[in-house]
Write an enzyme that holds these catalytic residues in place. Structure first.
Site, PDB file in Angstrom:
ATOM      1  N   ASN A 248    -123.543 -46.565  17.523  1.00 46.46           N
ATOM      2  CA  ASN A 248    -122.338 -45.837  17.927  1.00 46.46           C
ATOM      3  C   ASN A 248    -121.429 -45.756  16.708  1.00 46.46           C
ATOM      4  O   ASN A 248    -121.093 -46.788  16.134  1.00 46.46           O
ATOM      5  CB  ASN A 248    -121.638 -46.588  19.061  1.00 46.46           C
ATOM      6  CG  ASN A 248    -120.243 -46.056  19.323  1.00 46.46           C
ATOM      7  OD1 ASN A 248    -119.973 -44.868  19.132  1.00 46.46           O
ATOM      8  ND2 ASN A 248    -119.350 -46.926  19.763  1.00 46.46           N
ATOM      9  N   GLY A 249    -121.061 -44.542  16.324  1.00 46.12           N
ATOM     10  CA  GLY A 249    -120.183 -44.386  15.166  1.00 46.12           C
ATOM     11  C   GLY A 249    -120.665 -43.227  14.300  1.00 46.12           C
ATOM     12  O   GLY A 249    -121.412 -42.366  14.771  1.00 46.12           O
TER      13      GLY A 249
ATOM     14  N   LYS B 295    -104.016 -33.067  31.782  1.00 47.88           N
ATOM     15  CA  LYS B 295    -104.954 -33.442  32.851  1.00 47.88           C
ATOM     16  C   LYS B 295    -105.680 -32.200  33.357  1.00 47.88           C
ATOM     17  O   LYS B 295    -106.891 -32.201  33.538  1.00 47.88           O
ATOM     18  CB  LYS B 295    -104.231 -34.109  34.034  1.00 47.88           C
ATOM     19  CG  LYS B 295    -103.806 -35.533  33.865  1.00 47.88           C
ATOM     20  CD  LYS B 295    -104.916 -36.548  33.786  1.00 47.88           C
ATOM     21  CE  LYS B 295    -105.406 -36.775  32.413  1.00 47.88           C
ATOM     22  NZ  LYS B 295    -104.768 -37.611  31.461  1.00 47.88           N
TER      23      LYS B 295
ATOM     24  N   HIS C  50     -87.948 -19.158  24.209  1.00 50.31           N
ATOM     25  CA  HIS C  50     -87.989 -18.925  22.763  1.00 50.31           C
ATOM     26  C   HIS C  50     -89.361 -18.422  22.312  1.00 50.31           C
ATOM     27  O   HIS C  50     -89.753 -18.620  21.173  1.00 50.31           O
ATOM     28  CB  HIS C  50     -87.596 -20.198  22.011  1.00 50.31           C
ATOM     29  CG  HIS C  50     -86.195 -20.627  22.303  1.00 50.31           C
ATOM     30  ND1 HIS C  50     -85.092 -19.917  21.891  1.00 50.31           N
ATOM     31  CD2 HIS C  50     -85.709 -21.661  23.039  1.00 50.31           C
ATOM     32  CE1 HIS C  50     -83.989 -20.503  22.329  1.00 50.31           C
ATOM     33  NE2 HIS C  50     -84.338 -21.559  23.035  1.00 50.31           N
TER      34      HIS C  50
ATOM     35  N   TRP D 143    -122.906 -39.180  22.613  1.00 53.88           N
ATOM     36  CA  TRP D 143    -121.890 -38.121  22.521  1.00 53.88           C
ATOM     37  C   TRP D 143    -122.112 -37.544  21.129  1.00 53.88           C
ATOM     38  O   TRP D 143    -121.781 -38.168  20.129  1.00 53.88           O
ATOM     39  CB  TRP D 143    -120.499 -38.734  22.662  1.00 53.88           C
ATOM     40  CG  TRP D 143    -119.379 -37.748  22.708  1.00 53.88           C
ATOM     41  CD1 TRP D 143    -118.887 -37.119  23.824  1.00 53.88           C
ATOM     42  CD2 TRP D 143    -118.587 -37.287  21.605  1.00 53.88           C
ATOM     43  NE1 TRP D 143    -117.845 -36.300  23.464  1.00 53.88           N
ATOM     44  CE2 TRP D 143    -117.638 -36.379  22.119  1.00 53.88           C
ATOM     45  CE3 TRP D 143    -118.589 -37.540  20.240  1.00 53.88           C
ATOM     46  CZ2 TRP D 143    -116.694 -35.732  21.315  1.00 53.88           C
ATOM     47  CZ3 TRP D 143    -117.656 -36.899  19.434  1.00 53.88           C
ATOM     48  CH2 TRP D 143    -116.723 -36.000  19.979  1.00 53.88           C
TER      49      TRP D 143
HETATM   50  C1  F6R Z   1    -106.905 -37.911  28.217  1.00 52.73           C
HETATM   51  C2  F6R Z   1    -107.336 -39.049  27.459  1.00 52.73           C
HETATM   52  C3  F6R Z   1    -107.235 -38.973  25.970  1.00 52.73           C
HETATM   53  C4  F6R Z   1    -106.838 -40.342  25.412  1.00 52.73           C
HETATM   54  C5  F6R Z   1    -106.885 -40.320  23.881  1.00 52.73           C
HETATM   55  C6  F6R Z   1    -106.438 -41.642  23.307  1.00 52.73           C
HETATM   56  O1  F6R Z   1    -107.031 -38.127  29.583  1.00 52.73           O
HETATM   57  O2  F6R Z   1    -107.766 -40.024  27.993  1.00 52.73           O
HETATM   58  O3  F6R Z   1    -106.347 -37.991  25.570  1.00 52.73           O
HETATM   59  O4  F6R Z   1    -105.557 -40.638  25.861  1.00 52.73           O
HETATM   60  O5  F6R Z   1    -108.180 -40.046  23.461  1.00 52.73           O
HETATM   61  O6  F6R Z   1    -107.244 -42.672  23.767  1.00 52.73           O
HETATM   62  P1  F6R Z   1    -106.738 -44.156  23.800  1.00 52.73           P
HETATM   63  O7  F6R Z   1    -105.645 -44.254  24.782  1.00 52.73           O
HETATM   64  O8  F6R Z   1    -107.948 -44.956  24.203  1.00 52.73           O
HETATM   65  O9  F6R Z   1    -106.291 -44.485  22.404  1.00 52.73           O
END
Ligand code: F6R
Length: 594
Positions: free
Chosen positions: A102-103, A470, A489, A76
């Site tokens: 990763n990081g 979503k 508003h 990513w």
């Molecule tokens: C949306 C989604 C993200 C995570 C957010 C936090 O569907 O999955 O918005 O909710 O990146 O991730 P967590 O829950 O792993 O800390």
């Protein structure tokens, strides 16, 4: 946010098919590019390219590589475009060392300049490439691979999980981590490394969790872990209770729809945490304030927590985005309980905030992934029981988070009525899922637009935010969640006949006022898609379309049930637009960078 795996087999079989199988299970962490490195006959073999796993495999035949150990990566992109050159594994110029990471290495530019001045040649734009060059440099100075990795992590700053192999010291994989997840699997046929357990569930369920700065060495005889002072650490082996099947599609078209369908089970299993939650509540007496911290979907669950805890238990409750936490941490004290919510338990923003909160306050983490960093750093842990969630868009982990929060609020308020009602929620969800086909047909009518509004009031305001999130993350349609009373508003100016407005209007105190807000948008020409009770005849006459919720749930319980049709609307609109709901562009399941 990138996935890494590593595997060394006890026998001499080729490892590439296993590496490929494991890394394919991590595609939800990144899908810009994929790469594998294996070792045989004094040579590191690498196949990598940009693109989704299937595309790259069709081109390069990734399972056809020699050697019984190796490493793999899905990317990513953070530094440098998705491209073959920027794909991992990265190597030094002699190709003696290969690394997956990763990081983010924050000081890579400065290190890169120094290495270039020493004659190292770089090929990519990534921060990662400094790592194999540093390891090579230290190996040239006489350090073995393990100590060259140790010297390297003394220099790099940032977040990392790293796995390295070298031709100068074959037959081993050396790995380490700081602020990025890494697990070690002990299997019948070999030893494994992975960013996340779904990668290796099929091969190993006995897991070691390396801590920050520990160095892990895998060879065909086993796993040895050293601490930062080079002492051997006897790590506890924990067995994961997730099965390999749980991380498969099992006949569904996508993980997302499978996971939407698994929500009643997620709630039922999470309700078993009642005793654990009661014990936590008994232990944290004398709390005067609760502060929820989370990101994204988990933030929406946290917002529901505020409504529930304040209305049921009367404890003042704040909700803070994890990335904003440090700017408002000054008011925390030992009478504050800071509650972190995260499906992954690895979100960098939340982990940073957790470290800050630990300095002053009691901390509780509500987390789905066992053994994740958050479960290790928080004082108290509630483990949601949603099972592995592979779709990038959170669905079943969200209802499991909500379930934990409802249990927490009900137990805190000693509300036996609510506790009884919670036991019925799995059935309510299953009944709601029966409208799937109807929602699918309805969704076809709503994919014409670029903008959606979602309105909720009181308990269902967070539901509106989550429904909108979503929609936007998987269908790429702009969805905006609003408190129903707030629309007039300002944003009402945006409403016209091209703007569908989803109005969440369960029975309860907020019903009458939300209906007025529905009328306001309708009189501006909006197409209103309402979600309400099947017995709400007035609603049917006012809205353009209605998704009727058959179980008669009131507004208190509605967030656990009314989110289901909203997830389905987002899913079916996305399918209609022919996008992949499991792998939305630019997103990843686990956000391990700030
Ligand atoms: C949306 C989604 C993200 C995570 C957010 C936090 O569907 O999955 O918005 O909710 O990146 O991730 P967590 O829950 O792993 O800390």
């Amino acid at each position: 946010m990138c996935g890494i795996v590593g595997c060394i087999l006890k026998n001499d079989d080729d490892v590439a098919p296993i590496l490929f199988d494991c890394i394919s299970k991590l595609e939800y962490r990144g899908y810009d590019s994929i790469g594998l490195a294996t070792y045989s006959e004094n040579k590191i073999h690498i196949k990598k390219d940009k693109g989704k796993i299937k595309e790259v495999d069709d081109k390069l035949n990734l399972t056809d590589m020699p050697g019984n150990f190796g490493i793999a990566h899905v990317r990513w992109a953070t530094h440098g475009d998705p491209s073959k050159l920027n794909s991992h594994p990265h190597v030094d110029e002699k190709r003696n060392v290969a690394v997956v990471h990763n990081g983010i290495i924050e000081n890579y530019l400065e290190i890169k300049e120094n290495l270039i001045s020493e004659g190292h040649v770089f090929k990519s734009d990534t921060d990662t490439e400094v790592i194999p060059h540093l390891i090579e440099k230290f190996m040239n100075e006489g350090f073995d691979l393990e100590h060259a990795v140790r010297k390297t992590i003394d220099i790099i700053h940032g977040a990392y999980a790293i796995a390295a192999i070298s031709t100068d010291e074959p037959d081993k994989i050396v790995a380490t981590r700081k602020d990025s997840p890494l697990i070690v699997g002990i299997g019948e046929e070999g030893y494994y490394l992975a960013s996340d357990s779904p990668a290796i569930l099929k091969y190993a369920r006995d897991i070691i969790y390396p801590e920050k700065g520990e160095i892990v060495v895998l060879d065909k005889n086993g796993v040895v872990v050293h601490d930062e002072f080079d002492n051997v650490v006897n790590k506890e082996i924990e067995t994961i209770n997730w099965t390999p099947e749980m991380a498969e599609k099992e006949g569904y078209d996508h993980f997302m729809i499978k996971e939407i369908n698994e929500q009643s089970t997620a709630v039922r299993n999470t309700l078993t945490q009642k005793e654990n939650i009661q014990e936590i509540i008994d232990d944290i007496d004398d709390i005067q304030r609760i502060c929820f911290v989370a990101c994204g979907t988990s933030y929406h669950a946290a917002l529901s927590g505020k409504y529930l805890i304040e209305s049921l238990a009367g404890v003042p409750t704040d909700v803070i985005l994890a990335s904003e936490f440090k700017y408002s941490a000054k008011t925390l004290n030992d009478k504050t309980l800071v509650v972190f919510i995260s499906q992954s338990g690895e979100t960098a923003d939340s982990l940073k905030a957790l470290d800050v909160a630990n300095e002053t306050s009691k901390t509780l983490a509500i987390v789905n992934v066992a053994g994740s960093s958050m479960t290790r750093r928080a004082k108290y842990v509630i483990q949601t029981q949603a099972g592995p969630e592979i779709g990038v868009a959170a669905t079943k982990t969200y209802v499991a988070q909500l379930t934990s929060i409802y249990l927490f609020a009900a137990l805190l308020a000693k509300d036996d009525e609510l506790l009884k009602e919670l036991d019925k929620v799995p059935d309510y969800i299953d009944e709601t899922l029966e409208s799937k086909e109807l929602i699918k047909q309805l969704s076809k009518r709503y994919n014409y637009t670029n903008d959606f509004f979602y309105l909720g009031r009181g308990f269902t305001y967070p539901t509106a935010l989550e429904g909108a999130l979503k929609l936007k993350e998987i269908s790429y349609i702009h969805g905006e969640g609003y408190a129903a009373g707030e629309l007039k508003h300002g944003p009402l100016a945006l409403i016209d006949k091209r703007t569908p407005v989803v109005v969440i209007v369960p029975p309860g105190d907020a019903h009458r006022k939300t209906m007025s807000n529905l009328e306001e948008v309708k009189s501006r020409g909006a197409n209103v898609l309402a979600i309400g009770s099947a017995s709400d005849d007035a609603l049917k006459t006012k809205a353009s379309d209605v998704i009727s919720i058959n179980p008669e749930v009131n507004e208190l319980i509605a967030p656990l049930v009314y989110i289901v049709p909203l997830q389905l609307v987002a899913y079916y609109i996305t399918i209609e637009k022919e996008y992949d709901p499991d792998k939305p562009r630019n997103l990843a399941k686990c956000v391990t960078v700030e």
